[in-house]
Design a protein around this motif. Structure first.
Motif, PDB file in Angstrom:
ATOM      1  N   ILE A 158      -5.456  -6.352  -4.454  1.00 14.68           N
ATOM      2  CA  ILE A 158      -4.060  -6.278  -4.908  1.00 14.68           C
ATOM      3  C   ILE A 158      -3.953  -5.529  -6.232  1.00 14.68           C
ATOM      4  CG2 ILE A 158      -2.098  -7.652  -5.718  1.00 14.68           C
ATOM      5  CD1 ILE A 158      -2.998  -9.810  -3.716  1.00 14.68           C
ATOM      6  N   GLU A 159      -4.940  -5.725  -7.091  1.00 10.56           N
ATOM      7  CA  GLU A 159      -4.910  -5.100  -8.415  1.00 10.56           C
ATOM      8  C   GLU A 159      -4.894  -3.580  -8.353  1.00 10.56           C
ATOM      9  OE1 GLU A 159      -7.309  -7.339  -7.404  1.00 10.56           O
ATOM     10  OE2 GLU A 159      -6.221  -9.054  -8.191  1.00 10.56           O
ATOM     11  N   SER A 160      -5.315  -3.016  -7.213  1.00 10.93           N
ATOM     12  CA  SER A 160      -5.361  -1.557  -7.074  1.00 10.93           C
ATOM     13  C   SER A 160      -3.986  -0.946  -6.831  1.00 10.93           C
ATOM     14  CB  SER A 160      -6.280  -1.164  -5.916  1.00 10.93           C
ATOM     15  OG  SER A 160      -5.697  -1.504  -4.664  1.00 10.93           O
ATOM     16  N   ILE A 161      -2.982  -1.774  -6.596  1.00  7.05           N
ATOM     17  CA  ILE A 161      -1.664  -1.273  -6.215  1.00  7.05           C
ATOM     18  C   ILE A 161      -0.842  -0.891  -7.443  1.00  7.05           C
ATOM     19  CG2 ILE A 161       0.497  -1.808  -5.007  1.00  7.05           C
ATOM     20  CD1 ILE A 161      -2.031  -1.693  -3.203  1.00  7.05           C
ATOM     21  N   SER A 162      -0.360   0.334  -7.413  1.00  2.00           N
ATOM     22  CA  SER A 162       0.655   0.793  -8.365  1.00  2.00           C
ATOM     23  C   SER A 162       1.565   1.729  -7.584  1.00  2.00           C
ATOM     24  CB  SER A 162       0.035   1.517  -9.561  1.00  2.00           C
ATOM     25  OG  SER A 162      -0.405   2.804  -9.194  1.00  2.00           O
ATOM     26  N   ILE A 163       2.790   1.830  -8.005  1.00  5.84           N
ATOM     27  CA  ILE A 163       3.736   2.701  -7.313  1.00  5.84           C
ATOM     28  C   ILE A 163       3.223   4.142  -7.313  1.00  5.84           C
ATOM     29  CG2 ILE A 163       6.091   3.628  -7.305  1.00  5.84           C
ATOM     30  CD1 ILE A 163       5.995   0.682  -6.451  1.00  5.84           C
ATOM     31  N   ASN A 164       2.660   4.581  -8.432  1.00  2.00           N
ATOM     32  CA  ASN A 164       2.133   5.945  -8.518  1.00  2.00           C
ATOM     33  C   ASN A 164       1.012   6.183  -7.507  1.00  2.00           C
ATOM     34  OD1 ASN A 164       3.814   6.931 -10.534  1.00  2.00           O
ATOM     35  ND2 ASN A 164       2.469   6.217 -12.163  1.00  2.00           N
ATOM     36  N   LYS A 165       0.062   5.247  -7.433  1.00  2.00           N
ATOM     37  CA  LYS A 165      -1.064   5.406  -6.506  1.00  2.00           C
ATOM     38  C   LYS A 165      -0.593   5.377  -5.055  1.00  2.00           C
ATOM     39  CE  LYS A 165      -4.560   3.381  -9.524  1.00  2.00           C
ATOM     40  NZ  LYS A 165      -5.410   2.191  -9.752  1.00  2.00           N
ATOM     41  N   VAL A 166       0.340   4.497  -4.762  1.00  2.00           N
ATOM     42  CA  VAL A 166       0.877   4.409  -3.390  1.00  2.00           C
ATOM     43  C   VAL A 166       1.547   5.723  -3.019  1.00  2.00           C
ATOM     44  CG1 VAL A 166       2.615   3.275  -1.941  1.00  2.00           C
ATOM     45  CG2 VAL A 166       1.111   1.899  -3.395  1.00  2.00           C
ATOM     46  N   ALA A 167       2.385   6.247  -3.913  1.00  2.00           N
ATOM     47  CA  ALA A 167       3.082   7.506  -3.640  1.00  2.00           C
ATOM     48  C   ALA A 167       2.084   8.631  -3.396  1.00  2.00           C
ATOM     49  CB  ALA A 167       4.010   7.843  -4.803  1.00  2.00           C
ATOM     50  N   THR A 168       1.069   8.712  -4.229  1.00  2.00           N
ATOM     51  CA  THR A 168       0.062   9.766  -4.084  1.00  2.00           C
ATOM     52  C   THR A 168      -0.653   9.649  -2.740  1.00  2.00           C
ATOM     53  OG1 THR A 168      -0.259   9.902  -6.470  1.00  2.00           O
ATOM     54  CG2 THR A 168      -2.041  10.746  -5.093  1.00  2.00           C
ATOM     55  N   LYS A 169      -1.116   8.447  -2.410  1.00  2.00           N
ATOM     56  CA  LYS A 169      -1.844   8.260  -1.147  1.00  2.00           C
ATOM     57  C   LYS A 169      -0.949   8.480   0.071  1.00  2.00           C
ATOM     58  CE  LYS A 169      -5.709   5.408  -2.523  1.00  2.00           C
ATOM     59  NZ  LYS A 169      -6.786   6.326  -2.238  1.00  2.00           N
ATOM     60  N   ALA A 170       0.348   8.177  -0.059  1.00  2.00           N
ATOM     61  CA  ALA A 170       1.280   8.374   1.057  1.00  2.00           C
ATOM     62  C   ALA A 170       1.780   9.816   1.133  1.00  2.00           C
ATOM     63  CB  ALA A 170       2.462   7.417   0.928  1.00  2.00           C
ATOM     64  N   GLY A 171       1.509  10.615   0.102  1.00  2.00           N
ATOM     65  CA  GLY A 171       1.944  12.004   0.088  1.00  2.00           C
ATOM     66  C   GLY A 171       3.441  12.152  -0.124  1.00  2.00           C
ATOM     67  N   ILE A 172       3.999  11.227  -0.897  1.00  2.00           N
ATOM     68  CA  ILE A 172       5.435  11.248  -1.189  1.00  2.00           C
ATOM     69  C   ILE A 172       5.645  11.114  -2.693  1.00  2.00           C
ATOM     70  CG2 ILE A 172       6.118  10.309   1.065  1.00  2.00           C
ATOM     71  CD1 ILE A 172       6.327   7.563  -0.260  1.00  2.00           C
ATOM     72  N   SER A 173       6.865  11.289  -3.131  1.00  2.00           N
ATOM     73  CA  SER A 173       7.151  11.135  -4.555  1.00  2.00           C
ATOM     74  C   SER A 173       7.322   9.662  -4.910  1.00  2.00           C
ATOM     75  CB  SER A 173       8.423  11.899  -4.929  1.00  2.00           C
ATOM     76  OG  SER A 173       9.554  11.225  -4.419  1.00  2.00           O
ATOM     77  N   LYS A 174       7.120   9.378  -6.175  1.00  2.00           N
ATOM     78  CA  LYS A 174       7.311   8.014  -6.681  1.00  2.00           C
ATOM     79  C   LYS A 174       8.742   7.548  -6.412  1.00  2.00           C
ATOM     80  CE  LYS A 174       6.992   5.569 -11.082  1.00  2.00           C
ATOM     81  NZ  LYS A 174       6.635   5.678 -12.497  1.00  2.00           N
ATOM     82  N   GLY A 175       9.700   8.450  -6.586  1.00  2.00           N
ATOM     83  CA  GLY A 175      11.100   8.122  -6.336  1.00  2.00           C
ATOM     84  C   GLY A 175      11.359   7.706  -4.899  1.00  2.00           C
ATOM     85  N   THR A 176      10.631   8.314  -3.980  1.00  2.00           N
ATOM     86  CA  THR A 176      10.800   7.968  -2.566  1.00  2.00           C
ATOM     87  C   THR A 176      10.380   6.528  -2.314  1.00  2.00           C
ATOM     88  OG1 THR A 176      10.490  10.254  -1.890  1.00  2.00           O
ATOM     89  CG2 THR A 176      10.155   8.581  -0.204  1.00  2.00           C
ATOM     90  N   VAL A 177       9.320   6.077  -2.978  1.00  2.00           N
ATOM     91  CA  VAL A 177       8.893   4.679  -2.824  1.00  2.00           C
ATOM     92  C   VAL A 177      10.035   3.754  -3.219  1.00  2.00           C
ATOM     93  CG1 VAL A 177       7.243   2.901  -3.556  1.00  2.00           C
ATOM     94  CG2 VAL A 177       6.462   5.263  -3.198  1.00  2.00           C
TER      95      VAL A 177
END
Length: 122
Positions: free
Chosen positions: A25-44
């Protein structure tokens, strides 16, 4: 405002689930999720209010998989011992077939988030 896309929502959920399963769980950040999903942070943020909502929705999606699997596969007839054996078998098979989902459910339920997500004491 951008409309929500079910495929993109599921992609984000699956990215988060894989991150939890592989790094916790500690690995989760909005920035990391956006990067791995190939989308912008705003999209998250179109799909999730904040990190807590992202984790909650990921948990709920994977818990729904668990519930549906058990509803289809758990035998409810026979003795108490038969039903217990069926439950253990279902739990084992679910974990083998849906390892990431099982790891997400376990990680959330075993974490400090338990009290935040479950106000009814589950």
């Amino acid at each position: 405002m951008q409309t929500k896309d079910k495929i993109k929502y599921e992609k984000i959920i699956n990215v988060v689930a894989n991150m939890i399963a592989n790094k916790g769980i500690e690995s989760i950040s909005i920035n990391k999720v956006a990067t791995k999903a190939g989308i912008s942070k705003g999209t998250v943020y179109i799909y999730f209010k904040d990190k807590a909502d992202l984790l909650r929705q990921t948990y709920l999606a994977k818990r729904q998989m668990y519930n549906e699997y058990f509803a289809l596969n758990l035998k409810r007839e026979g003795t108490c011992a038969d039903q217990l054996e069926s439950f253990i078998d279902c739990l084992y098979r679910f974990g083998k077939e849906h390892t990431t989902a099982m790891l997400v459910v376990d990680a959330i339920v075993s974490s400090h988030l338990r009290s935040e997500f479950f106000t009814d004491g589950r």
